[in-house]
Every structure is written in C-alpha cells, then in structure tokens.
Design an enzyme around this catalytic site. Structure first.
Site, PDB file in Angstrom:
ATOM      1  CD  GLU A 605      -2.787  -0.611   2.584  1.00 51.65           C
ATOM      2  OE1 GLU A 605      -2.640   0.356   3.352  1.00 51.65           O
ATOM      3  OE2 GLU A 605      -3.448  -1.608   2.864  1.00 51.65           O
ATOM      4  CD  GLU A 665      -6.199 -12.719   0.306  1.00 52.03           C
ATOM      5  OE1 GLU A 665      -6.040 -11.977   1.296  1.00 52.03           O
ATOM      6  OE2 GLU A 665      -7.046 -12.512  -0.554  1.00 52.03           O
ATOM      7  CG  HIS A 694     -11.486 -12.614   2.923  1.00 47.92           C
ATOM      8  ND1 HIS A 694     -10.341 -13.080   2.327  1.00 47.92           N
ATOM      9  CD2 HIS A 694     -11.136 -11.482   3.565  1.00 47.92           C
ATOM     10  CE1 HIS A 694      -9.353 -12.249   2.581  1.00 47.92           C
ATOM     11  NE2 HIS A 694      -9.807 -11.266   3.329  1.00 47.92           N
TER      12      HIS A 694
END
Ligand code: GLN
Ligand code: ZN
Length: 758
Positions: A605, A665, A694
């Site tokens: 990010e 992931e 999730h």
C-alpha cells in the site's frame, strides 16, 4: 478577493450518523425515508459549515450513499449488467445490492482509491454500455443546495478517471472505445447544470497523476474539448501527485481552471506558471487534505503572495484534495492532550485555514492574529519534548548497515533453523488471530471502561490463550500462535504501548461504505519503553512443547495505517518504528520464543503512485523491516505475513526483506500468484494461503490438497508451508476448527505422497 473552496467534505458525519443510518436501513430497522433524511441533514450541515467559514462556493456531489464512484455509475446509468437492474429506476435498495451483493450476484469489486485507504466500487463496463438512464440523485442534491441559497460548485469524477478505474469482463475489450459515448453523457449532465444556473463545475481527474499511456492523454484532450464547449466553467482537479507532465496539454484545453496538489507536489507549480493561459484559474491545493496537522500558514502564504500578484483573482485557495481522508472535527475530542490538540486540524478546522490564507493574501493585517496563532501552535510542536526525544534521535543516528543484516545468508540460517526446530516437511501454522468471540470483545471493552480489574482480565485472556493452544495441539498443527485475543486492532494494540502515538475518540475516516477507521496519530519520536507482548508469548509457550510464534506488527504497516508526522521524512519515522519492533523481537527471543512473525500487510500500500518513485520507497521500507528483524540469532526464524496478492512487480524488494518465511494470500486465485514467486526463483520459504478466511465456507481436504499440489509445482516442497490466507479473527470457532482439521489432513496426505516418491 481571493476565492476559496474545497474539493469535498467527509460525508459520514462527525458522529458517523450516515453509517448508523445505512446500517439501520440494511437491517430493515429504518426505512429509506429515514436514511434520506439523515443524508440530507448531513449535507445541509456540511454546506453550512463551508458557508460559515466564508468559502466562496459550497461543494455539492461529494456526498455518496456508499461511494462516489458507485454514485457516478448510478448517475451515468452504467450498472453492471449481471444484476439486471434498470438504470433509470434504480432504487436505493438496489444501489446497496450493487455495493454489497445479493443472493444471486456477488458485490461489485472494491479497490483502493489511488494511494489512500478509501475503497471505491469498480465500474463494470461492457462494449454495449450506453450511459443512458441513470438516477437524478446528483441533481436533487444540487437543487437542494440551490434551494438553501448556496453558491454551488458541483463536483463529479471526471470521464478520464472514471474510465481508467473501470474494468470489463469482456476479453480484449478496450474501454477507451466507450469514451465518445461517455463524454456525450457528461455533456448532457453539464448542460443540465447550466440550466440550473451553475457557473462552475469541478471535474476530478486524479488519474492524471499516475503514469498514463499516450492514448489516455489523447482521450483527455478529446473529452475536454467537448466538455469545455458546454458553457459552464470547468475546474479540472488533479491531486495526490504532480500533473506537471500534462501542463502544456491541459493549458490548451477549452477549460477555465485547474487544481493542483501543492502539498504532495509543490515542485509542479513552476511548470504550470509557465503555460497557464489568461483564461484559466489556478486553484492552489495548499492545505494538506491527507493529514491532520495544523498548517504552517505563514510558510504557505509567503510564496502565494508572488502568485497572487501574478494571477490576481485567478488564484483560488483550497485543500490539496478532498477532505474525505481526514476526520470531521476536533470538537469531539475531549480526552486528547490539550497541547497536542492545538497542533491538529481536522476537516472543519481546515476550512478556517483556507479562509485565513485567502484573507492573508487580500488583507495581511486582518489575517495577522490567525497567523500568529498558527505560528504559536507550530512553535509549541517544534519545541515539545514529547516530539523530539534525545534518546531516540541518538539511536537513529547510530543505526548501522550491520543492524539491517542477519549474520548468515538464508541458505545457512535455514539449516540451523531446521536443526533447531525439527519441523516436518510442509509444516502447518496459522497467521495469528483466532476467532474473536463476542465474549472476548466484551471482556476487552469492560476492561477498557474500568469495569473489570487487571487481574481478572489477565485471567480471561490467559484462558483464551489456553483454549487456542489446546485447540491447535488437538488439530496437530506444527507451529502454534497464541490467538491475539488481547488485540483490538493490530496497529492500535502496539501504538498504545509506544511513545509518540496518540489516539482520538472520534477521529473516524471512511474506509468503504459504512466502514470507518480511526487511524492513530504518530506525533513524536517513537520509542518502546517496555516489552509489549513478551508476557503473553511466554505464557503461551509455557503451555506447550511445540514452538509458539511471537506475533508483531511491522514498522511499515504501523506507519501506513496511522496519520504520520509531517515534520520529518516518513522513512525516518519508519526507522524509529523499526527500532521499537526490533527491541521487542530481541526480547521475545530472550524469553525463549524461537519463531517471530512480523506482519506487513500494508507493505504494498505504501507504494508511490508514480513508478519512478517506487525504488526509493522500496529501499527504505524493506530496510526498516530488516532492521526490525535482524537483531536475533540465525537460529531464530523470522516470518512475515502479507494478506494479498500482487507481488510480481515488487518481488525483488520482498526478497530484500529476507524473512525466513513469508505467508501470503493465494487461495482465491488458486495459487496463480505463486507463479511470480516461482519465475523469480524466490529463495526463502513460502506459505501460500490454502484457506480463504473471508468466507464461512469450510474448504475440503481435497480442495486444499489440490492447492498444495499446485504450489509444489512452482515452489520446491521443502520450502513450502501450509497455512490459511490470513488471521481467523472474523471467523467462528466451529468452521475454523473444521477448516484447520482439513488443512492439517491435506498436509499430512501430501507429506506421505512426497515420502513415497522421495
Ligand atoms: N496476525 C494478524 C492476524 O492474524 C494479521 C492480520 C493481517 O494480516 N491483516 O489477525
Ligand atoms: Zn493478512
């Protein structure tokens, strides 16, 4: 008179009124009328604030019932066809189905808005998207503001940015081919604004601040040739980076103004001054819309005086970008230290800063008291012993290259760690958190309120740790975790124990939809006065003979998810955080912890918007991680975790971090993204996620085994770990146990098969 405006205001409300109204509507506890009323009250309040602050315009169109990009899709009538909704009659309930999914369709994809922590819904376009129909909500809001007697400047996401951020499921389809139709629609929208007497419209084009291919620049010209002919003055808003490369092109467009982010990219001003035509206004984004510090008003005003002399009334003053990214108001902060509070400006306070800057340009004497006050705040911040800590400064100055490097290279450490840990091939582990049950949350909240004593609380947390450890032993997991029951949030938990961090009561910022986050504030030199996790880790380890992982949040993530001080480079703050984490890592090792995980989910990010700026960031970010990790013996195994995704373009930096094990992931992409690691020959160990945390779905043993087989094709089995995608805190216990049981079974089956073929 110097004109003033903002690009947008936070929409959630100082008390998160919009969030609560949305959620009540979703739970069918309140009707649409109630939600619309709350929304309209908030809009009116925010316009009123802008008017009261003396701004020349109020900005309309920055409101959204969920997200501004979804709002654009609704306005343009460009809805994903798979939902089968009629764009002309879209209801609010349907709008939320687009955002959140329904029984038949998954939600529209959500992704980060440039380099912010705000997430927008990605438009889904197809070759036959016509941009017909569309709801009138935007016009209703314009009428609402006009009805209140406001001087209105509507804002829309511009066509280039809308198209750039959109995607299509149709292979080989070039979304630029939709440009003419899209632009037509914008022209009609702007015509409708003109009919309402609107003078100015702001078109947000942050896409101009990323690396653009030539065909996109041609698209820009094409779009604004048409839009500029509408007869409403267009302010083209760029932000988050420099748009200087396009100055010459934009200067030729038939538009009336451009907004520049002079906080992020002050250097672009000269390029614009050289080409700005007489007919164009320059909106100077001089107050930081991305951070919460009070502006250094005098330092801002001085260079603007030259510009004011040059441009006269063609100079406008604004924040750098929409204020969406900062909390609403300091009013709600009753517990914040008074001195610290005097250093801050949230959205409402920034309105006054804008006004003061304009006043200083028009009437220096009248602005003097406000400038002096800002000076005093800056001075108090500069001189505060809470900000500059000699001890930390000395440590930072003494950092050596050796501190950023493990003693031996990975190949040698690996052998030592294998001998010390004696793990089976394809070792199993989890990412850290176990289910955060309502009981855990209640215990934490009660402790925080002082209703539960420290000893009782410790007992509660210890029993949760014991439960997690026993469960993992029963499942026969190889490397255990303590389960993170004591952590509310992976940054807040550490920030609360570090010097230099402060927390607000109400500093909410919208992350997506109704979800808000409350980023902590790093205001001073960061220091770890005492161990933060050692007692917990020691207790967990005392319960079992299997290795328990120490669990920490890494320096880059601590930085990325906070409001960071603006009086020193981010790299320096990252280094201070790295030293704090390093102290903890060393103490964990001393306490007998043999595996330590330093989570860096926000590492990617932090990447700058422009590729050209990537190397510098990756350099200091990877170094900060290495400094946090490299204080231990080579026998101690360092893990890191990143819960995504696209590594391919930053793999060299990931390798630079030199973690012994990285868990990532991968389950949803069926291991696709492991390919990059394979092609790059990533040298260290990897745990590709095999369980999508999730979803409440329990993956079957066979499904996990297939994923592992795929992984073995790309990464040699002796360097593979077996683990879920991410932490399990959002899951319930039954599904977690079932999924982990299948995960362990799959690992064992594969181990047997590998033993046979070996
Ligand atoms: N250790 C953390 C957890 O398991 C990691 C969370 C994250 O990656 N976002 O919850
Ligand atoms: Zn994660």
């Amino acid at each position: 008179m110097t004109r003033t405006h903002i690009l947008g205001f936070p929409r959630v409300g100082a008390q998160r009124e919009l969030k609560f109204a949305q959620e009540a509507f979703w739970r069918a506890e309140a009707d649409e009328g109630h939600l619309r009323e709350v929304a309209s009250t908030l809009r009116a309040r925010h316009w009123q604030l802008q008017r009261a602050a003396g701004l020349d315009f109020v900005t309309v169109g920055d409101f959204a019932y969920y997200d501004q990009m979804l709002g654009m899709s609704a306005l343009l009538g460009a809805l994903p066809q798979r939902f089968g909704f009629d764009p002309a009659t879209l209801t609010l309930a349907q709008y939320y189905e687009l955002a959140r999914g329904n029984a038949a369709q998954p939600a529209m994809e959500m992704t980060k808005w440039f380099d912010t922590n705000y997430h927008y819904l990605v438009p889904e376009l197809a070759p036959d998207t016509t941009f017909d129909g569309g709801v009138d909500w935007f016009f209703d809001e314009v009428d609402e503001a006009l009805g209140l007697g406001m001087r209105v400047k509507p804002v829309l996401v511009g066509p280039l940015t809308y198209l750039r951020l959109a995607k299509s499921h149709v292979a080989g389809f070039d979304r630029l081919s939709l440009l003419p139709r899209l632009v037509n629609r914008y022209v009609r929208i702007i015509d409708a604004l003109k009919a309402r007497g609107v003078e100015w419209v702001q078109l947000d084009e942050p896409a101009l601040c990323v690396d653009l291919e030539p065909e996109w620049l041609d698209a820009l010209s094409l779009a604004y040739e048409a839009i500029g002919a509408c007869g409403v003055s267009v302010l083209l808003a760029t932000y988050f980076e420099t748009a200087a490369d396009h100055a010459a092109r934009i200067a030729k467009l038939p538009i009336q103004g451009v907004h520049l982010d002079l906080v992020r990219a002050p250097g672009q001003l000269d390029a614009w001054r050289a080409v700005l035509p007489q007919r164009m206004v320059l909106s100077a984004g001089v107050v930081d819309g991305r951070n919460i510090w009070r502006a250094d008003l005098r330092a801002i005003v001085e260079p603007l005086q030259v510009l004011r002399a040059e441009l006269g009334e063609r100079l406008w003053i604004a924040p750098s970008c929409s204020l969406l990214h900062v909390p609403v108001s300091l009013d709600g902060e009753r517990k914040l230290d008074a001195e610290l509070k005097s250093w801050l400006a949230f959205a409402t306070e920034k309105l006054d800063e804008i006004r003061t800057i304009a006043l200083a340009l028009d009437d220096a004497r009248a602005a003097e008291p406000a400038l002096a006050q800002a000076d005093a705040a800056r001075a108090s911040r500069r001189q505060s012993s809470a900000v500059v800590n000699a001890l930390v400064q000395k440590r930072v100055a003494a950092v050596t290259e050796a501190m950023a490097t493990r003693k031996r290279p990975f190949a040698e450490r690996n052998g030592l760690q294998r001998a010390a840990l004696k793990l089976p091939p394809l070792p199993t582990t989890t990412i850290g958190s176990f289910p955060q049950t309502p009981a855990i949350r209640q215990a934490r909240a009660a402790y925080k309120r002082g209703e539960v004593g420290a000893l009782d609380y410790l007992e509660r947390m210890r029993s949760e740790i014991e439960r997690a450890v026993r469960c993992q032993e029963a499942l026969d997991i190889d490397v255990l975790v303590h389960g993170e029951a004591e952590r509310n949030d992976m940054v807040e938990y550490f920030g609360e124990q570090l010097w230099g961090y402060a927390f607000t009561e109400n500093g909410w910022v919208q992350s997506y939809g109704s979800r808000c986050v409350k980023p902590p504030i790093i205001y001073g030199d960061v220091y770890r006065p005492e161990p933060m996790t050692v007692e917990t880790a020691k207790y967990a380890q005392s319960l079992t003979s299997r290795p328990v992982k120490g669990m920490l949040t890494g320096p880059v993530t601590m930085l990325q998810w906070s409001f960071v001080r603006d009086d020193q480079p981010r790299a320096t703050t990252a280094l201070q955080l790295a030293l704090a984490v390093r102290d903890e890592v060393v103490d964990l090792e001393k306490a007998g912890i043999r595996i330590i995980q330093i989570d860096e989910p926000a590492f990617r990010e932090g990447l700058p918007l422009r590729r050209g700026d990537w190397p510098a960031y990756l350099e200091w970010a990877a170094r900060a991680f290495r400094i946090s990790a490299a204080g231990v013996a080579d026998e101690t195994q360092i893990h890191t975790h990143m819960c995504y995704s696209e590594f391919n373009d930053i793999l060299p930096a990931i390798a630079e971090m030199d973690a012994d094990v990285i868990t990532i992931e991968t389950s949803r992409s069926a291991m696709e993204l492991l390919d990059g690691f394979g092609a790059f020959s990533y040298p260290n160990e990897i745990g590709p996620g095999v369980y999508d945390i999730h979803s409440p779905r329990v993956p079957t043993t066979e499904a996990i085994e297939r994923l592992l087989e795929r992984a073995c094709e790309v990464i040699p089995a002796e360097r593979l770990w077996v683990n879920p995608d991410c932490g399990l805190k959002t899951r319930g216990w039954p599904e977690t146990e079932a999924a982990l049981a299948n995960m362990v079974r799959a690992a064992k089956r594969l181990r047997e098969r590998l033993a046979v073929t070996a």
